[in-house]
Design an enzyme around this catalytic site. Structure first.
Site, PDB file in Angstrom:
ATOM      1  N   HIS A  66      22.480  18.056 -40.317  1.00 52.59           N
ATOM      2  CA  HIS A  66      21.551  17.323 -39.563  1.00 52.59           C
ATOM      3  C   HIS A  66      20.378  17.184 -39.493  1.00 52.59           C
ATOM      4  O   HIS A  66      19.371  17.399 -39.556  1.00 52.59           O
ATOM      5  CB  HIS A  66      21.385  18.450 -37.799  1.00 52.59           C
ATOM      6  CG  HIS A  66      23.048  18.991 -37.622  1.00 52.59           C
ATOM      7  ND1 HIS A  66      23.544  19.376 -38.052  1.00 52.59           N
ATOM      8  CD2 HIS A  66      23.547  17.955 -36.538  1.00 52.59           C
ATOM      9  CE1 HIS A  66      24.552  19.723 -37.183  1.00 52.59           C
ATOM     10  NE2 HIS A  66      24.680  18.840 -36.275  1.00 52.59           N
ATOM     11  N   THR A 119      17.038  15.420 -36.833  1.00 50.58           N
ATOM     12  CA  THR A 119      15.636  15.714 -36.367  1.00 50.58           C
ATOM     13  C   THR A 119      14.687  16.502 -37.336  1.00 50.58           C
ATOM     14  O   THR A 119      13.543  16.298 -36.955  1.00 50.58           O
ATOM     15  CB  THR A 119      16.770  17.290 -35.784  1.00 50.58           C
ATOM     16  OG1 THR A 119      16.527  16.224 -34.645  1.00 50.58           O
ATOM     17  CG2 THR A 119      15.235  17.683 -34.620  1.00 50.58           C
ATOM     18  N   PRO A 156      23.811  28.183 -31.471  1.00 51.25           N
ATOM     19  CA  PRO A 156      23.896  28.417 -29.583  1.00 51.25           C
ATOM     20  C   PRO A 156      23.406  27.319 -29.365  1.00 51.25           C
ATOM     21  O   PRO A 156      22.099  28.169 -29.296  1.00 51.25           O
ATOM     22  CB  PRO A 156      24.618  29.341 -29.614  1.00 51.25           C
ATOM     23  CG  PRO A 156      25.431  30.440 -31.371  1.00 51.25           C
ATOM     24  CD  PRO A 156      23.672  29.591 -32.117  1.00 51.25           C
ATOM     25  N   LEU A 157      22.296  25.925 -29.263  1.00 50.28           N
ATOM     26  CA  LEU A 157      21.518  26.312 -28.008  1.00 50.28           C
ATOM     27  C   LEU A 157      20.662  26.781 -27.390  1.00 50.28           C
ATOM     28  O   LEU A 157      21.743  27.546 -25.989  1.00 50.28           O
ATOM     29  CB  LEU A 157      21.553  24.444 -28.299  1.00 50.28           C
ATOM     30  CG  LEU A 157      21.794  23.147 -28.852  1.00 50.28           C
ATOM     31  CD1 LEU A 157      22.735  21.915 -28.857  1.00 50.28           C
ATOM     32  CD2 LEU A 157      20.772  23.260 -29.941  1.00 50.28           C
ATOM     33  N   GLY A 166      18.755  19.656 -26.682  1.00 43.99           N
ATOM     34  CA  GLY A 166      20.104  20.094 -26.487  1.00 43.99           C
ATOM     35  C   GLY A 166      20.167  21.611 -25.534  1.00 43.99           C
ATOM     36  O   GLY A 166      20.467  21.829 -24.716  1.00 43.99           O
ATOM     37  N   ASN A 202      13.498  13.134 -28.455  1.00 48.79           N
ATOM     38  CA  ASN A 202      13.406  12.366 -28.974  1.00 48.79           C
ATOM     39  C   ASN A 202      15.150  11.519 -28.515  1.00 48.79           C
ATOM     40  O   ASN A 202      15.430  10.125 -29.372  1.00 48.79           O
ATOM     41  CB  ASN A 202      14.008  11.953 -30.743  1.00 48.79           C
ATOM     42  CG  ASN A 202      15.223  13.282 -30.996  1.00 48.79           C
ATOM     43  OD1 ASN A 202      16.605  13.613 -30.204  1.00 48.79           O
ATOM     44  ND2 ASN A 202      15.527  14.210 -31.977  1.00 48.79           N
ATOM     45  N   ILE A 233      18.523  11.700 -28.524  1.00 47.66           N
ATOM     46  CA  ILE A 233      19.518  11.732 -29.224  1.00 47.66           C
ATOM     47  C   ILE A 233      19.823  12.473 -29.352  1.00 47.66           C
ATOM     48  O   ILE A 233      19.827  14.015 -29.602  1.00 47.66           O
ATOM     49  CB  ILE A 233      19.142  10.697 -30.438  1.00 47.66           C
ATOM     50  CG1 ILE A 233      19.517   9.003 -30.454  1.00 47.66           C
ATOM     51  CG2 ILE A 233      20.755  10.663 -30.922  1.00 47.66           C
ATOM     52  CD1 ILE A 233      19.725   8.365 -30.006  1.00 47.66           C
ATOM     53  N   HIS A 276      21.885  11.668 -36.473  1.00 39.36           N
ATOM     54  CA  HIS A 276      21.556  12.801 -35.452  1.00 39.36           C
ATOM     55  C   HIS A 276      22.425  14.321 -36.576  1.00 39.36           C
ATOM     56  O   HIS A 276      21.909  14.773 -36.517  1.00 39.36           O
ATOM     57  CB  HIS A 276      22.209  12.878 -34.351  1.00 39.36           C
ATOM     58  CG  HIS A 276      22.477  14.868 -34.125  1.00 39.36           C
ATOM     59  ND1 HIS A 276      21.302  15.284 -33.214  1.00 39.36           N
ATOM     60  CD2 HIS A 276      23.202  15.429 -33.776  1.00 39.36           C
ATOM     61  CE1 HIS A 276      21.392  16.328 -32.634  1.00 39.36           C
ATOM     62  NE2 HIS A 276      22.696  17.103 -33.042  1.00 39.36           N
ATOM     63  N   ARG A 311      27.384  55.715 -13.925  1.00 35.88           N
ATOM     64  CA  ARG A 311      26.280  54.682 -13.477  1.00 35.88           C
ATOM     65  C   ARG A 311      24.901  55.873 -13.445  1.00 35.88           C
ATOM     66  O   ARG A 311      23.599  55.350 -13.808  1.00 35.88           O
ATOM     67  CB  ARG A 311      27.044  53.426 -12.329  1.00 35.88           C
ATOM     68  CG  ARG A 311      26.533  54.246 -11.489  1.00 35.88           C
ATOM     69  CD  ARG A 311      26.863  53.026 -10.133  1.00 35.88           C
ATOM     70  NE  ARG A 311      27.345  53.278  -8.720  1.00 35.88           N
ATOM     71  CZ  ARG A 311      26.808  52.659  -8.057  1.00 35.88           C
ATOM     72  NH1 ARG A 311      26.062  51.894  -8.048  1.00 35.88           N
ATOM     73  NH2 ARG A 311      27.097  53.453  -7.072  1.00 35.88           N
ATOM     74  N   GLU A 316      21.633  36.403 -15.931  1.00 38.35           N
ATOM     75  CA  GLU A 316      22.619  37.613 -16.642  1.00 38.35           C
ATOM     76  C   GLU A 316      22.134  36.947 -18.128  1.00 38.35           C
ATOM     77  O   GLU A 316      22.052  37.030 -19.607  1.00 38.35           O
ATOM     78  CB  GLU A 316      23.577  37.586 -16.443  1.00 38.35           C
ATOM     79  CG  GLU A 316      24.221  38.601 -15.602  1.00 38.35           C
ATOM     80  CD  GLU A 316      23.958  37.803 -14.429  1.00 38.35           C
ATOM     81  OE1 GLU A 316      24.346  38.218 -12.937  1.00 38.35           O
ATOM     82  OE2 GLU A 316      24.131  36.658 -14.356  1.00 38.35           O
ATOM     83  N   PHE A 361      30.007  40.493 -15.188  1.00 35.80           N
ATOM     84  CA  PHE A 361      28.802  39.819 -15.579  1.00 35.80           C
ATOM     85  C   PHE A 361      28.376  40.128 -16.780  1.00 35.80           C
ATOM     86  O   PHE A 361      27.828  38.809 -17.648  1.00 35.80           O
ATOM     87  CB  PHE A 361      27.674  39.504 -14.553  1.00 35.80           C
ATOM     88  CG  PHE A 361      28.501  39.300 -12.868  1.00 35.80           C
ATOM     89  CD1 PHE A 361      29.673  37.991 -12.759  1.00 35.80           C
ATOM     90  CD2 PHE A 361      28.264  40.171 -12.076  1.00 35.80           C
ATOM     91  CE1 PHE A 361      29.583  38.349 -11.560  1.00 35.80           C
ATOM     92  CE2 PHE A 361      28.138  40.272 -10.609  1.00 35.80           C
ATOM     93  CZ  PHE A 361      29.113  39.582 -10.328  1.00 35.80           C
ATOM     94  N   HIS A 382      35.450  40.445  -8.714  1.00 32.07           N
ATOM     95  CA  HIS A 382      34.182  41.556  -9.607  1.00 32.07           C
ATOM     96  C   HIS A 382      34.508  42.809  -9.751  1.00 32.07           C
ATOM     97  O   HIS A 382      33.722  43.730 -10.641  1.00 32.07           O
ATOM     98  CB  HIS A 382      32.773  41.922  -8.507  1.00 32.07           C
ATOM     99  CG  HIS A 382      32.272  41.475  -7.801  1.00 32.07           C
ATOM    100  ND1 HIS A 382      32.577  39.614  -7.223  1.00 32.07           N
ATOM    101  CD2 HIS A 382      30.910  41.197  -7.274  1.00 32.07           C
ATOM    102  CE1 HIS A 382      31.641  39.724  -7.105  1.00 32.07           C
ATOM    103  NE2 HIS A 382      30.544  40.498  -6.895  1.00 32.07           N
TER     104      HIS A 382
END
Length: 702
Positions: free
Chosen positions: A37, A40, A126-127, A170, A199, A201, A281, A375, A438, A464, A500
């Site tokens: 890339h 950038t 991972p963005l 992103g 930018n 793009i 890019h 718990r 989360e 979750f 759940h």
């Protein structure tokens, strides 16, 4: 902030040349790798160089300096933005490392990896994850200041520093950015500065195809201090470095809110044909475009990876300035240590993630024969550990009462004006409130663990964990000691129903390399599980805990839990014909199944296996004592899919599991209707024996 309050930036021709060299190195490295890339890294070259050379406090000769600022490249795809600055600043990277971008065993992998390359504070790619990490680092910095130097004036403590984060379109588009940024604004994290490379793009070219909101107003709505620098405002492209410097300094001066700087750039500038396109890019420019770009920059198109000696010498000057800043900081740090010997000793211990002597004696013990939800037992463990482990802190995604994650009497981590009657607290508090976020919680926990030695935990329902999975995976990848308190771990939660009730989650999580999934069978196993988790400093762990009460058993022990699996109930004659393996609430089912089998004359052993990962990590001899290979009649029972249990029961074994979604009903009804019963376990054991020809019939006459 008025520019009159900011000293004029000293920006020489050598600095401008250095920025152009950065662009050339980005083009050359991607071209040699054949992928990457470059765009950038080219357009952010002035911003990255300015930050590393003039604004950020760091010492390239000591990447782990306690007093350093942290830099997070959330847009990890533009890894060269970071790698080239690490090379120029003197962090140990060489031109050869840049030549080996994205190659086997190089120090310059495709995305920055924490623990692999000096100067890389977190693994990104991972963005949005990096932005969440940066928020966690800013929170950790405030918590650590509260632990070690709470009374110092703003900016006067050796624990005061900034977290800098570069983000892309992103990162901003990913949903995690909303969660993390909203919480950062609520927390008023004045030590956090985010620079947004606007930018326009992405891979699919112009971002207008998918994004049209006013990002700056969005951050204003979160409660952030915002700045805007537009290098296209004149109609031409002018990289006004002074304007960016003013914005960065204004952000540093803002201590009551996080700061967000929108920087309008043109991706891939000044490539004549590919700038401002999606093509630049994520792909190499090609020889012709690189040559044309170098000519525009006044560089020799025939040379690759060319760094003039005077440029490198000039850039490496930051090492001397960094060492000087470090030495000055050391004076205040030494004064602090002298004035606070007990806190200094605690800092040393916590920084090395060492547990205090005798800490485990604080763990609670639960009476055999009573009935306690795991718990609830976990909550009592946290209450007991609060006085002896100040580094342990955390909270829940709005489920504190259900997750039992609140240490009694401990203040919430919150600006004073936002404390509530239910949760009093202060900016240096201990109980975290993530809200219903989360995804961000997972990334923030990683940032906290990355920042220093404190041990964060975060809670929600096990189902979750799906929202958290990308962050959990990165925690495992980075070997971070983050603890997840995931409750309501099966159909045992009952009436809330299939939405759940986790079915596939345990084995889906066990599939993540480096994550320990721990499902204790009773209250004492829960305490022992916390002990084992805290003794590990090189991996994350997930506690899967029940809503429903479970009997407290005789025979549980800390060593067995730490080994991941052990014999909880031996066969009556010490020579088992069948082994029942179970986790969590299903240990009760296995114990009851054993009683049925014993009355039928079948000697039966019950193995509690709270953690598959820990058990598989034991030496073969120990595993053989628990699961002797000669005993082939086996049953595994767990209230979820049976996916991985076949490795333990073998071809003649049986798995009592749940291969479909749950239902809404009282939990005892669900266990009965879905066949998670002692009778079915006993029947499965007899079926396993039958496969081996070891079942016995009865004479019924002719």
């Amino acid at each position: 902030m008025s520019t009159e309050l900011v000293p004029a930036l000293e920006w020489t021709d050598l600095d401008s040349r250095a920025v152009d060299v950065v662009r050339a190195l980005a083009m050359d490295a991607v071209e040699k790798a054949g992928s990457g890339h470059p765009g950038t890294a080219m357009s952010l070259a002035p911003a990255a160089y300015l930050l590393f050379q003039r604004v950020m406090r760091h010492d390239p000769t000591d990447p782990g300096w306690l007093g350093r600022d942290r830099f997070v490249l959330s847009c990890g795809h533009t890894s060269l933005t970071l790698y080239i600055q690490l090379y120029l600043s003197g962090y140990g990277l060489t031109l050869d490392d840049l030549r080996r971008l994205r190659q086997w065993d190089s120090l310059t992998p495709g995305h920055p990896e924490h623990g692999h390359t000096a100067g890389v504070e977190t693994t990104t790619g991972p963005l949005g994850q990096g932005l969440g990490n940066a928020v966690g680092m800013a929170m950790a910095a405030r918590r650590e200041r509260g632990l070690f130097d709470p009374d110092a004036e703003q900016g006067a403590s050796p624990f005061d520093h900034h977290i800098w984060c570069f983000v892309s379109d992103g990162d901003i588009e990913e949903g995690i950015s909303h969660e993390a940024s909203a919480l950062a604004g609520h927390q008023k994290l004045g030590n956090l500065v985010v620079l947004y490379d606007d930018n326009h793009i992405s891979i699919e070219d112009d971002t207008l195809i998918a994004k049209s909101e006013d990002v700056l107003k969005r951050y204003e709505a979160y409660g952030w201090h915002t700045e805007s620098v537009d290098w296209t405002s004149s109609g031409d492209y002018e990289e006004d470095v002074q304007a960016l410097y003013n914005a960065l300094e204004a952000a540093k001066a803002e201590t009551g809110r996080p700061s967000f700087i929108r920087l309008r750039t043109i991706i891939g500038w000044p490539a004549p044909n590919k700038q401002n396109t999606g093509k630049i890019h994520g792909a190499a420019l090609g020889d012709a475009e690189i040559a044309a770009t170098k000519e525009i920059l006044g560089l020799d198109p025939a040379k690759t990876f060319d760094v003039p000696a005077e440029v490198l010498e000039h850039a490496r000057g930051i090492a001397q300035r960094g060492r000087a800043d470090h030495a000055e900081w050391e004076k205040s740090y030494a004064e602090w240590r002298l004035a606070n010997p007990e806190r200094a000793t605690e800092l040393d211990r916590i920084s090395h993630r060492e547990l205090p002597a005798g800490w485990a004696t604080a763990l609670p013990s639960f009476e055999i024969g009573t009935s306690v939800a795991t718990r609830k037992a976990s909550g009592e463990v946290l209450n007991a550990l609060a006085p002896v482990l100040p580094e342990l802190w955390g909270g829940s995604a709005d489920l504190a009462e259900s997750n039992n994650t609140t240490m009694k009497g401990e203040p919430s981590f919150i600006p004073d004006e936002y404390q509530t009657e239910a949760f009093p607290g202060n900016r240096y508090g201990r109980t975290l409130h993530f809200g219903i976020r989360e995804h961000a919680m997972g990334a923030i926990l990683n940032g906290i663990a990355l920042h220093g030695g404190t041990r964060p935990y975060g809670g929600t329902f096990l189902v979750f964990s799906d929202y958290m999975r990308p962050s959990v995976r990165l925690a495992a990848l980075m070997k971070l000691p983050v603890t997840y308190v995931w409750t309501h771990d099966s159909i045992g939660l009952g009436e809330d129903g299939p939405t759940h009730q986790p079915i596939e989650h345990l084995w889906a999580l066990r599939a993540i390399p480096g994550l320990d999934v721990v499902r204790p069978a009773d209250a004492n196993e829960t305490a022992y599980a916390w002990k084992a988790v805290l003794e590990h400093t090189d991996r994350p762990a997930a506690l899967a805990l029940t809503r429903q009460n479970l009997p407290v058993y005789e025979g549980t022990h800390a060593d067995g839990v730490a080994r991941g699996g052990y014999v909880l109930r031996e066969a009556s004659d010490g020579q088992p014909k069948v082994i029942l393996i179970a986790t969590g609430s299903e240990v009760q089912v296995a114990v009851e199944g054993r009683e049925l089998l014993e009355t039928q004359g079948i000697p039966t052993r019950v193995v509690s296996m709270p953690c598959v990962e820990w058990f598989n990590g034991q030496e073969c001899a120990y595993r053989q004592t628990v699961l002797p290979s000669a005993i082939r009649a086996r049953v595994a029972v767990e209230a979820g899919i049976g996916l991985g249990w076949h490795q333990f029961v073998g071809e003649c074994g049986e798995v009592v599991s749940l291969e479909h979604f749950g239902a809404s009903a009282p939990y005892k009804t669900l266990y009965e209707q879905f066949g998670l019963t002692a009778e079915r376990v006993a029947a499965a054991a007899r079926a396993s024996l039958a496969k081996l020809g070891q079942d016995k019939g009865e004479t019924t006459g002719n």
